[in-house]
Design a protein around this motif. Structure first.
Motif, PDB file in Angstrom:
ATOM      1  N   THR A   1      -5.207   3.441   9.838  1.00  0.00           N
ATOM      2  CA  THR A   1      -5.101   3.417   8.375  1.00  0.00           C
ATOM      3  C   THR A   1      -6.023   4.429   7.706  1.00  0.00           C
ATOM      4  O   THR A   1      -5.586   5.192   6.839  1.00  0.00           O
ATOM      5  CB  THR A   1      -5.444   2.010   7.865  1.00  0.00           C
ATOM      6  OG1 THR A   1      -4.778   1.055   8.683  1.00  0.00           O
ATOM      7  CG2 THR A   1      -5.028   1.838   6.426  1.00  0.00           C
TER       8      THR A   1
ATOM      9  N   LEU B   1       0.571  -7.853  12.703  1.00  0.00           N
ATOM     10  CA  LEU B   1      -0.825  -7.717  13.120  1.00  0.00           C
ATOM     11  C   LEU B   1      -1.323  -8.964  13.861  1.00  0.00           C
ATOM     12  O   LEU B   1      -2.500  -9.039  14.216  1.00  0.00           O
ATOM     13  CB  LEU B   1      -1.735  -7.430  11.916  1.00  0.00           C
ATOM     14  CG  LEU B   1      -1.602  -6.069  11.237  1.00  0.00           C
ATOM     15  CD1 LEU B   1      -2.585  -5.961  10.067  1.00  0.00           C
ATOM     16  CD2 LEU B   1      -1.831  -4.921  12.213  1.00  0.00           C
TER      17      LEU B   1
ATOM     18  N   HIS C   1       0.870  -1.187   0.000  1.00  0.00           N
ATOM     19  CA  HIS C   1       0.000   0.000   0.000  1.00  0.00           C
ATOM     20  C   HIS C   1       0.900   1.227   0.000  1.00  0.00           C
ATOM     21  O   HIS C   1       1.574   1.498   0.996  1.00  0.00           O
ATOM     22  CB  HIS C   1      -0.851   0.046   1.266  1.00  0.00           C
ATOM     23  CG  HIS C   1      -1.765  -1.123   1.445  1.00  0.00           C
ATOM     24  ND1 HIS C   1      -3.131  -1.029   1.289  1.00  0.00           N
ATOM     25  CD2 HIS C   1      -1.525  -2.421   1.785  1.00  0.00           C
ATOM     26  CE1 HIS C   1      -3.692  -2.217   1.529  1.00  0.00           C
ATOM     27  NE2 HIS C   1      -2.739  -3.080   1.828  1.00  0.00           N
TER      28      HIS C   1
ATOM     29  N   LEU D   1      -7.111  -0.737  11.163  1.00  0.00           N
ATOM     30  CA  LEU D   1      -7.673   0.001  10.023  1.00  0.00           C
ATOM     31  C   LEU D   1      -8.383   1.260  10.510  1.00  0.00           C
ATOM     32  O   LEU D   1      -8.161   2.361  10.002  1.00  0.00           O
ATOM     33  CB  LEU D   1      -8.674  -0.875   9.252  1.00  0.00           C
ATOM     34  CG  LEU D   1      -8.097  -1.946   8.334  1.00  0.00           C
ATOM     35  CD1 LEU D   1      -9.214  -2.847   7.816  1.00  0.00           C
ATOM     36  CD2 LEU D   1      -7.345  -1.322   7.165  1.00  0.00           C
TER      37      LEU D   1
ATOM     38  N   ALA E   1       1.058  -2.376   7.161  1.00  0.00           N
ATOM     39  CA  ALA E   1       0.956  -3.386   8.212  1.00  0.00           C
ATOM     40  C   ALA E   1       2.257  -4.172   8.234  1.00  0.00           C
ATOM     41  O   ALA E   1       2.704  -4.629   9.286  1.00  0.00           O
ATOM     42  CB  ALA E   1      -0.236  -4.304   7.971  1.00  0.00           C
TER      43      ALA E   1
ATOM     44  N   GLU F   1      -7.520 -12.832   6.167  1.00  0.00           N
ATOM     45  CA  GLU F   1      -6.317 -12.375   6.857  1.00  0.00           C
ATOM     46  C   GLU F   1      -6.445 -12.588   8.360  1.00  0.00           C
ATOM     47  O   GLU F   1      -5.465 -12.942   9.028  1.00  0.00           O
ATOM     48  CB  GLU F   1      -6.120 -10.879   6.532  1.00  0.00           C
ATOM     49  CG  GLU F   1      -4.953 -10.210   7.236  1.00  0.00           C
ATOM     50  CD  GLU F   1      -4.777  -8.757   6.803  1.00  0.00           C
ATOM     51  OE1 GLU F   1      -5.646  -8.229   6.064  1.00  0.00           O
ATOM     52  OE2 GLU F   1      -3.766  -8.144   7.195  1.00  0.00           O
TER      53      GLU F   1
ATOM     54  N   PHE G   1     -11.543  -4.792   0.470  1.00  0.00           N
ATOM     55  CA  PHE G   1     -11.854  -6.157   0.912  1.00  0.00           C
ATOM     56  C   PHE G   1     -13.355  -6.252   1.092  1.00  0.00           C
ATOM     57  O   PHE G   1     -14.043  -5.221   1.084  1.00  0.00           O
ATOM     58  CB  PHE G   1     -11.044  -6.596   2.132  1.00  0.00           C
ATOM     59  CG  PHE G   1     -11.312  -5.950   3.475  1.00  0.00           C
ATOM     60  CD1 PHE G   1     -11.790  -4.654   3.606  1.00  0.00           C
ATOM     61  CD2 PHE G   1     -11.037  -6.664   4.648  1.00  0.00           C
ATOM     62  CE1 PHE G   1     -11.994  -4.082   4.864  1.00  0.00           C
ATOM     63  CE2 PHE G   1     -11.242  -6.101   5.907  1.00  0.00           C
ATOM     64  CZ  PHE G   1     -11.721  -4.809   6.007  1.00  0.00           C
TER      65      PHE G   1
ATOM     66  N   LEU H   1      -6.013  -6.372  12.919  1.00  0.00           N
ATOM     67  CA  LEU H   1      -6.481  -5.786  11.651  1.00  0.00           C
ATOM     68  C   LEU H   1      -7.593  -4.742  11.752  1.00  0.00           C
ATOM     69  O   LEU H   1      -7.413  -3.614  11.310  1.00  0.00           O
ATOM     70  CB  LEU H   1      -6.907  -6.915  10.689  1.00  0.00           C
ATOM     71  CG  LEU H   1      -7.484  -6.414   9.347  1.00  0.00           C
ATOM     72  CD1 LEU H   1      -6.441  -5.642   8.566  1.00  0.00           C
ATOM     73  CD2 LEU H   1      -8.018  -7.578   8.528  1.00  0.00           C
TER      74      LEU H   1
ATOM     75  N   GLN I   1       0.498   4.060   2.873  1.00  0.00           N
ATOM     76  CA  GLN I   1       0.636   3.668   4.274  1.00  0.00           C
ATOM     77  C   GLN I   1       2.083   3.747   4.764  1.00  0.00           C
ATOM     78  O   GLN I   1       2.383   3.316   5.880  1.00  0.00           O
ATOM     79  CB  GLN I   1       0.079   2.248   4.494  1.00  0.00           C
ATOM     80  CG  GLN I   1      -1.429   2.152   4.249  1.00  0.00           C
ATOM     81  CD  GLN I   1      -1.989   0.760   4.466  1.00  0.00           C
ATOM     82  OE1 GLN I   1      -1.317  -0.122   4.991  1.00  0.00           O
ATOM     83  NE2 GLN I   1      -3.228   0.553   4.052  1.00  0.00           N
TER      84      GLN I   1
HETATM   85  N1  GUN Z   1      -7.610  -5.416   4.797  1.00  0.00           N
HETATM   86  C1  GUN Z   1      -8.317  -4.379   4.315  1.00  0.00           C
HETATM   87  N2  GUN Z   1      -7.555  -3.282   4.192  1.00  0.00           N
HETATM   88  C2  GUN Z   1      -6.332  -3.632   4.600  1.00  0.00           C
HETATM   89  C3  GUN Z   1      -5.083  -2.933   4.701  1.00  0.00           C
HETATM   90  O1  GUN Z   1      -4.965  -1.751   4.385  1.00  0.00           O
HETATM   91  N3  GUN Z   1      -4.030  -3.654   5.158  1.00  0.00           N
HETATM   92  C4  GUN Z   1      -4.129  -4.961   5.515  1.00  0.00           C
HETATM   93  N4  GUN Z   1      -3.047  -5.599   5.946  1.00  0.00           N
HETATM   94  N5  GUN Z   1      -5.274  -5.632   5.440  1.00  0.00           N
HETATM   95  C5  GUN Z   1      -6.358  -4.977   4.986  1.00  0.00           C
END
Ligand code: GUN
Ligand code: FE
Length: 433
Positions: A100, A299, A78, A96, A324, A234, A204, A92, A81
């Motif tokens: 984020t 994370l 990203h 966010l 992250a 994730e 996502f 996570l 970031q």
């Molecule tokens: N899942 C949705 N957005 C993100 C993000 O910006 N980073 C990570 N690691 N997972 C996400």
């Protein structure tokens, strides 16, 4: 213009189906010569064989003690970031919300996006990464700025505007229609312009309505050779949330699959907690996975099952997942990958690691016909590595007994100091000071 590079040369000649096969395709030329013409690899071999092919007018760039390798491929990062790496204390979903989203808000400003695009590409180059698949923000300006900067050095970057229309602060939301129109405009403007490529990028499943994912699927149908880039399985809370938001779908991956977002040019970051049916779906659709060890440890997301991906012949590349993830550096990323695999009783060899970071990454981006090794005709993106950049590396190098050992020490101790020169499109774009 022709360039002649003399150094040790290392690459992997062929895509493989299993890690045991990598060694037999390894090419290491102790005293090698690489000729580059017009951004392409023209000739690779030993200095003795090749030295008479160098035109008289061409100055030889000699790097004694250094190793020339294909540039690294980062399959998930990203760019908006970088300024929040090391945000403390959350997993996570809280990460966010707390860190984020407020950071990404700043990329509405085109000047800020420009400044950070320049910073971002510089970080890639100082770490030897020459190709990346990149998340922008929801703002089309962020993607314009990144592509403009990459175009300036003819770098192979794949990127996209984030599509997100719910479950985030209002200031970061678009709508299905706006995201469709903006994405379409960006595809028309940037996809296949020079070396640039576009990825349709729903953030996502939780931040897209079904209507928005349908729009993403429609775009993929209209532009079948664009990429799809998103996150998958994730974090356990994330997965539970997706199941609540999409009760009519048969699990997390089915949300994407149902909307036409799986396929050979789809890259799913993380894939830590996959169910069997999801492994099956990735395999059947020839989708790719980005393995992001520093992020997954940072994370506390979990351990990626790399062996399972190999067994199923699913394409895997390495991702730093800044912010992250905790480093832009591919060697540091491989170092953490080794530890992730140690915790699962799998020994990640240096050959497997460097495969994943170069040709395997290229394959997972369907770019292995263009980058990833030094086959004649491929694009001349490469790094000149200093395997002895620190006293400790020098000490360990001197006691290394084989190429496998040397490379393993490099991935364990290496970082941005190991990157002596970076070349993109046959041109020198980074020199260590
Ligand atoms: N899942 C949705 N957005 C993100 C993000 O910006 N980073 C990570 N690691 N997972 C996400
Ligand atoms: Fe990510």
């Amino acid at each position: 213009s022709i360039k002649a590079i003399r150094a040790s040369i290392l690459d992997i000649a062929s895509v493989v189906d299993k890690p045991e096969d990598i060694e037999q395709h390894l090419r290491f030329i102790e005293d090698g010569l690489m000729l580059v013409d017009n951004g392409r690899i023209e000739w690779v071999g030993t200095w003795e064989e090749g030295k008479d092919k160098i035109p008289d007018s061409v100055r030889i760039r000699s790097y004694p003690g250094k190793i020339v390798m294909p540039g690294f491929v980062d399959t998930h990062i990203h760019y908006p970031q970088a300024e929040m790496v090391g945000a403390y204390g959350e997993q996570l979903l809280e990460w966010l919300n707390n860190y984020t989203f407020p950071t990404e808000a700043r990329y509405k400003d085109k000047d800020y996006s420009r400044e950070m695009s320049a910073f971002f590409l510089k970080q890639l180059l100082r770490n030897g990464t020459t190709t990346a698949l990149v998340f922008g923000t929801v703002h089309p300006e962020s993607v314009d700025a990144l592509f403009e900067a990459a175009e300036g050095i003819n770098m192979r970057i794949i990127a996209g505007k984030v599509m997100m229309d719910r479950n985030a602060p209002d200031y970061l939301l678009d709508t299905p229609e706006v995201s469709y129109n903006q994405t379409k405009e960006l595809i028309e403007k940037w996809h296949k312009r020079g070396r640039l490529l576009y990825a349709i990028t729903p953030r996502f499943a939780p931040t897209s309505s079904p209507e928005q994912l349908a729009m993403a699927g429609k775009l993929k149908q209209e532009y079948p050779d664009t990429y799809v880039h998103t996150h998958l399985c994730e974090n356990k809370n994330e997965i539970e949330w997706v199941k609540e938001l999409y009760p009519e779908q048969d699990g997390y991956l089915d949300v994407y699959h149902h909307h036409g977002l799986t396929g050979p040019k789809s890259v799913f970051a993380h894939c830590i907690h996959l169910e069997d049916k999801e492994w099956d779906c990735l395999q059947e659709t020839d989708s790719a996975i980005a393995f992001c060890p520093t992020s997954n440890l940072y994370l506390g997301s979990g351990l990626f099952k790399l062996q399972e991906a190999w067994q199923r012949n699913i394409k895997v590349g390495m991702g730093t997942d800044i912010g992250a993830g905790t480093t832009f550096n591919m060697m540091q990323t491989l170092n953490e990958a080794y530890k992730v695999m140690q915790l699962q009783q799998h020994r990640l060899s240096a050959f497997e690691a460097f495969y994943l970071a170069t040709l395997g990454g290229a394959k997972s981006l369907s770019l292995d016909h263009l980058i990833g090794n030094f086959e004649v005709g491929k694009e001349a993106d490469f790094v000149v590595i200093d395997p002895c950049a620190t006293p400790l590396q020098q000490l360990r190098y001197d006691s290394s007994k084989s190429l496998a050992d040397e490379l393993f020490v490099l991935m364990t101790l290496g970082d941005d100091r190991s990157i002596y020169r970076t070349y993109v499109d046959g041109r020198l774009v980074y020199e260590r000071g």
